[in-house]
Design an enzyme around this catalytic site. Structure first.
Site, PDB file in Angstrom:
ATOM      1  CB  SER A  50     -28.372  66.638  55.840  1.00 46.64           C
ATOM      2  OG  SER A  50     -29.441  66.188  56.653  1.00 46.64           O
ATOM      3  CE  LYS A  70     -26.928  56.504  61.473  1.00 44.16           C
ATOM      4  NZ  LYS A  70     -27.914  55.796  60.644  1.00 44.16           N
ATOM      5  CG  ASP A  86     -31.630  55.120  61.229  1.00 41.84           C
ATOM      6  OD1 ASP A  86     -32.157  56.120  60.714  1.00 41.84           O
ATOM      7  OD2 ASP A  86     -30.409  55.033  61.455  1.00 41.84           O
ATOM      8  N   GLY A 106     -26.728  44.193  52.250  1.00 43.37           N
ATOM      9  CA  GLY A 106     -26.116  45.237  53.067  1.00 43.37           C
ATOM     10  C   GLY A 106     -26.234  44.967  54.546  1.00 43.37           C
ATOM     11  CB  ALA A 107     -24.321  43.388  56.937  1.00 46.11           C
ATOM     12  N   GLY A 108     -24.379  47.049  56.877  1.00 45.15           N
ATOM     13  CA  GLY A 108     -23.815  48.197  57.574  1.00 45.15           C
ATOM     14  C   GLY A 108     -24.803  48.783  58.563  1.00 45.15           C
ATOM     15  CB  VAL A 168     -32.184  51.837  52.658  1.00 42.71           C
ATOM     16  CG1 VAL A 168     -31.596  52.850  53.626  1.00 42.71           C
ATOM     17  CG2 VAL A 168     -32.806  50.686  53.437  1.00 42.71           C
ATOM     18  N   GLY A 217     -37.079  54.829  49.468  1.00 43.43           N
ATOM     19  CA  GLY A 217     -36.457  55.117  50.757  1.00 43.43           C
ATOM     20  C   GLY A 217     -36.950  56.379  51.433  1.00 43.43           C
TER      21      GLY A 217
END
Length: 291
Positions: A18, A74, A110, A134-136, A228, A251
């Site tokens: 990260s 999350k 976000d 994408g639908a996550g 993204v 992104g």
């Protein structure tokens, strides 16, 4: 309190690479603040995602000022919080927790991060018909952001039809009927032929998941393309889109601006978001060169 110090962290899975610690600590240094950012990796600890509640309590007891939350925690963290900011409540996902007056309050940066990045990078993009892959978790955030920015209709395409349908349903409840729809992958050709723009919100294109999320021939110069994925900053999708004449957005902006919004929540200080974007570009470039 000019000498105040801050202790914050990130809870998630596989978060060793990260860039969040460097982004937050660099900005704090520039502002003359003492800020330490710790990684709390559930894989390293050998605990399941459901342990997020225990980790949250431990962080609060240890004097943390706040936490970032990432995949796969999350949604799971919500039941352990005392309050939710409206954006996080509407989204059903939290990526930032602030400890204030003994309470844990959940936020989602976000959405605001992507909205800021899009407004800065593609300010004049037409928004009548937007297709999103994408639908996550990331997909839910950017779809909310697109509708907040004024997109007339967002059509969500996902390999799991029920996930796309669930996201479209929640978007219509939040923004009004007819603003969102779900479609199966086999409809991408017809949808993109008539779309103004494409938002990509799947892991495809990341260093660990190279490749394209759709056939290159579906891209055309009448589309803008927003990504993204930010590691690498230039994905195969963006390279291909630029080659056919598309306006593009990488992104990096979402990553930097969501961090800037979280920094503001943690410290109460106004971050220099443009400077954090420069940091992100530098850091991501250095990582790319070393891989």
């Amino acid at each position: 309190m000019p000498n105040r110090s801050y202790l914050v962290g990130l809870i998630g899975s596989g978060i060793g690479p990260s860039l969040s610690p460097a982004l937050h600590e660099r900005e704090a240094d520039r502002q003359g603040l003492r800020l330490v950012y710790r990684l709390i990796d559930i894989d390293t600890l050998g605990v399941p995602p459901e342990a997020v509640g225990d980790l949250l309590r431990a962080a609060r007891d240890l004097g943390f000022d706040g936490l970032n939350i990432t995949h796969p925690c999350k949604q799971l963290v919500i039941e352990h919080l005392d309050a939710l900011a409206p954006q996080a409540e509407a989204l059903g996902a939290v990526n930032t927790v602030v400890f204030e007056d003994g309470r844990a309050v959940g936020h989602n940066t976000d959405v605001t991060g992507f909205a800021s990045s899009f407004a800065r990078g593609l300010p004049d993009a037409p928004l009548e018909r937007v297709v999103q892959l994408g639908a996550g978790g990331a997909g839910a955030a950017v779809a909310h952001a697109m509708l907040t920015l004024g997109a007339e209709r967002v059509t969500v395409v996902d390999a799991l039809p029920e996930r796309a349908a669930a996201l479209a349903g929640s978007l219509n409840r939040a923004f009004g009927g007819g603003r969102a729809a779900a479609a199966p992958p086999e409809r991408r050709t017809e949808l993109l032929a008539h779309a103004d723009g494409l938002v990509h919100a799947t892991p495809t294109g990341m260093a660990a998941h190279p490749g394209m999320p759709l056939p290159a021939e579906l891209l055309h110069s009448g589309l803008w393309v927003a990504e993204v994925v930010y590691r690498p900053l230039e994905t195969e999708l963006l390279r291909t889109a630029r080659a056919v004449g598309c306006a593009t957005l990488d992104g990096g902006g979402m990553a930097a601006f969501q961090a800037a919004d979280a920094f503001r929540l943690f410290t109460g200080r106004e971050p220099d978001a443009a400077r954090m974007l420069t940091d992100l570009t530098e850091l991501a470039g250095a990582v790319g060169a070393s891989n």
